[in-house]
Write an enzyme that holds these catalytic residues in place. Sequence first.
Site, PDB file in Angstrom:
ATOM      1  N   TYR A 143      67.207  17.544   0.949  1.00  0.00           N
ATOM      2  CA  TYR A 143      65.780  17.570   0.619  1.00  0.00           C
ATOM      3  C   TYR A 143      65.543  17.572  -0.889  1.00  0.00           C
ATOM      4  O   TYR A 143      64.497  17.133  -1.351  1.00  0.00           O
ATOM      5  CB  TYR A 143      65.106  18.819   1.215  1.00  0.00           C
ATOM      6  CG  TYR A 143      64.621  18.651   2.628  1.00  0.00           C
ATOM      7  CD1 TYR A 143      65.506  18.341   3.651  1.00  0.00           C
ATOM      8  CD2 TYR A 143      63.276  18.814   2.943  1.00  0.00           C
ATOM      9  CE1 TYR A 143      65.054  18.200   4.951  1.00  0.00           C
ATOM     10  CE2 TYR A 143      62.821  18.673   4.238  1.00  0.00           C
ATOM     11  CZ  TYR A 143      63.716  18.374   5.240  1.00  0.00           C
ATOM     12  OH  TYR A 143      63.267  18.230   6.523  1.00  0.00           O
ATOM     13  N   LYS A 194      78.610  19.555   9.532  1.00  0.00           N
ATOM     14  CA  LYS A 194      79.542  18.531   9.977  1.00  0.00           C
ATOM     15  C   LYS A 194      80.727  18.489   9.017  1.00  0.00           C
ATOM     16  O   LYS A 194      80.887  17.577   8.203  1.00  0.00           O
ATOM     17  CB  LYS A 194      78.842  17.165  10.118  1.00  0.00           C
ATOM     18  CG  LYS A 194      78.205  17.046  11.509  1.00  0.00           C
ATOM     19  CD  LYS A 194      77.663  15.695  11.863  1.00  0.00           C
ATOM     20  CE  LYS A 194      78.706  14.629  12.061  1.00  0.00           C
ATOM     21  NZ  LYS A 194      79.362  14.668  13.380  1.00  0.00           N
ATOM     22  N   ASP A 227      76.173  17.866  15.753  1.00  0.00           N
ATOM     23  CA  ASP A 227      75.889  17.021  16.924  1.00  0.00           C
ATOM     24  C   ASP A 227      76.192  17.782  18.211  1.00  0.00           C
ATOM     25  O   ASP A 227      75.421  17.736  19.178  1.00  0.00           O
ATOM     26  CB  ASP A 227      76.655  15.687  16.856  1.00  0.00           C
ATOM     27  CG  ASP A 227      78.147  15.849  16.596  1.00  0.00           C
ATOM     28  OD1 ASP A 227      78.585  16.951  16.203  1.00  0.00           O
ATOM     29  OD2 ASP A 227      78.888  14.861  16.796  1.00  0.00           O
ATOM     30  N   ASP A 251      66.115  21.482  10.208  1.00  0.00           N
ATOM     31  CA  ASP A 251      64.844  20.811  10.515  1.00  0.00           C
ATOM     32  C   ASP A 251      64.919  20.210  11.922  1.00  0.00           C
ATOM     33  O   ASP A 251      64.030  20.404  12.752  1.00  0.00           O
ATOM     34  CB  ASP A 251      64.584  19.725   9.465  1.00  0.00           C
ATOM     35  CG  ASP A 251      63.243  19.032   9.670  1.00  0.00           C
ATOM     36  OD1 ASP A 251      62.257  19.725   9.950  1.00  0.00           O
ATOM     37  OD2 ASP A 251      63.203  17.791   9.551  1.00  0.00           O
ATOM     38  N   ASP A 255      63.212  21.836  15.713  1.00  0.00           N
ATOM     39  CA  ASP A 255      62.280  21.095  16.580  1.00  0.00           C
ATOM     40  C   ASP A 255      62.828  21.053  18.002  1.00  0.00           C
ATOM     41  O   ASP A 255      62.102  21.234  18.976  1.00  0.00           O
ATOM     42  CB  ASP A 255      62.085  19.650  16.088  1.00  0.00           C
ATOM     43  CG  ASP A 255      60.855  19.488  15.196  1.00  0.00           C
ATOM     44  OD1 ASP A 255      60.515  20.450  14.479  1.00  0.00           O
ATOM     45  OD2 ASP A 255      60.237  18.412  15.227  1.00  0.00           O
TER      46      ASP A 255
END
Length: 371
Positions: A143, A194, A227, A251, A255
């Site tokens: 970001y 990751k 993942d 983020d 959600d």
Amino acid sequence: MPQSRTLLLLAGDGIGPEVTRQVRRVVDWMNRARGAGFDVVEELVGGAAIDRHGVPLTDETMAIAHQVDAVLLGAVGGPRWDDIEFARRPEAGLLRLRKELGLFANLRPAKVFSPLIDTSPLKPDVVEGLDLLIVRELTGGVYFGEPRGITELPDGGRRGVNTQVYTSHEIRRVAETAFDIARRRGRRVCSVEKANVMESGRLWREEVTALAAESHTDIELSHMYADNCAMQLVRNPRQFDVILTDNLFGDLLSDEASMLTGSLGMLPSASLGPADPATGRRPAMYEPVHGSAPDIAGRDMANPIATLLSFAMMLRFSFDLGAEADMIEAAVEKVLSGGIRTQDIMTDGMARVSTSVMGDSILRALERMPG
Ligand code: IPM
Ligand code: MG
């Protein structure tokens, strides 16, 4: 003498004004009925600030944000401002607040209210009793990483760049927050990155592991690739207590986690900065996880519960008003048990109501509460 507590309310765009209006009513009630002494300043952020001042957050509003005890933000953004360059978009106002207030730890709890169990797209036996917390790093990573930008290439094409970058300091301070909070919950932290493909992920794993070994041996620490975590959240979400992760993965995963609870309209968040060594006070901003939902904005349809629960988090973290926070959560639970629903959490046989009627119902439940 009631104590004065200062609060900056930034309603923002889309459904932001509608949902924060319900919080304003609860604040006014707390001042009247419980002598809470909240002093509320209202200012603009996002597209609303662009329309009035030409920027998504003015320096004056930023200065107020530094002075107050806590900030409550509705939502920013909408199709009207989609074509503006990044630095001047509505979202830039929100990102500036996070960055300049130093709000590196973003707490996003996903808890299933039992009356809403049928609203979740997952089977009731998968989500029943779910209570997890995502701790998302909020002031670093892709970001904010440099270099960033879009450049022209000699062949006439273009190149878009963002940089995922973390320092050990940034990783450790948010991990510290996650460990501290886990200690007050189930004492389990799952750190998500990751590390199999990203150096920043590898560093993340090494630093979190080292910090746990140095000073948090009472916490059960595990690691997961992002993942896999996305998949595990729908396969068996109750395996998680605290999920610790970076800005971008946080983020996405938050959600996803919100839907487990039935609706994005239910999920609150708190963003905390570093504690002042002298006073212990932490800069803090509270926001619903849902965005500005332009498709339903201005229609008195939005669910104000995520924002009300964000205010409850504020009462708990910024003002040490745990009893009042419990009251709000209990009022929400009571209204939901009574079958009152906004459209996002509507199911057969329930009573569908507007944003303001949901606010009325929660206020009435608060007024009737003993103590
Ligand atoms: C969130 C939002 C923001 C983010 C946007 C509005 C900039 O999606 O708080 O999750 O990406 O952090
Ligand atoms: Mg988001």
